[in-house]
Design an enzyme around this catalytic site. Sequence first.
Site, PDB file in Angstrom:
ATOM      1  N   HIS A  84     -14.732  -3.346  -0.448  1.00  0.00           N
ATOM      2  CA  HIS A  84     -15.356  -4.038   0.683  1.00  0.00           C
ATOM      3  C   HIS A  84     -16.850  -3.779   0.646  1.00  0.00           C
ATOM      4  O   HIS A  84     -17.315  -2.794   0.066  1.00  0.00           O
ATOM      5  CB  HIS A  84     -14.759  -3.550   2.008  1.00  0.00           C
ATOM      6  CG  HIS A  84     -13.444  -4.180   2.309  1.00  0.00           C
ATOM      7  ND1 HIS A  84     -13.316  -5.464   2.772  1.00  0.00           N
ATOM      8  CD2 HIS A  84     -12.184  -3.716   2.177  1.00  0.00           C
ATOM      9  CE1 HIS A  84     -12.054  -5.764   2.930  1.00  0.00           C
ATOM     10  NE2 HIS A  84     -11.331  -4.722   2.560  1.00  0.00           N
ATOM     11  N   ALA A 132      -1.786  12.305 -13.518  1.00  0.00           N
ATOM     12  CA  ALA A 132      -1.360  12.087 -12.138  1.00  0.00           C
ATOM     13  C   ALA A 132      -2.497  12.415 -11.172  1.00  0.00           C
ATOM     14  O   ALA A 132      -3.290  13.333 -11.408  1.00  0.00           O
ATOM     15  CB  ALA A 132      -0.142  12.954 -11.825  1.00  0.00           C
TER      16      ALA A 132
END
Length: 167
Positions: A84, A132
Amino acid sequence: NSHLASPLSIFHPEYVEIGNDTGIMLNARLDCWPSYEGVKLSPRLVIGNRTQIGLNFTAICSDSLPIGADVLIAAGVMVTTQNHGMDPESPKSYQRQPLPSAPVRIGNGCWIGERAVILPGVTIGEKCIIGANSVVNRDIPAYSIAAGIPAKVVKVWDFEQHCWRKP
């Protein structure tokens, strides 16, 4: 010919191509944004043949997002080509500002670890492993292992010795 578990949420499926023998597990979200706040965007999400995607995968796409063939994506991974706007002086809220976007590419044969996040503008080369919980905000060269926040290359494949080595 692919296995797509339900529920599978696809926003604007006309911008999504899923290869043969590809599996996508439960609760995947494939969002393509052809426009936002009146601005035309160019989404294209392509998932290659024989790719396996784990539970709770999210792809947010307003630009090119090819995921190669034979890719393994663990549970909870998020890949986005957009962000954004972040101008605090704009009269528009962050939600209403233009979406800056940049393509993301995941090469053939990669393994993306559980809950990894891949951000706009990143290319992950062929046969990479992403650890991960890593946040990938820069390119990762082929045949590398990258991990951390932000992700950094921690090992590279040595083709002469046939093993992983520190860079």
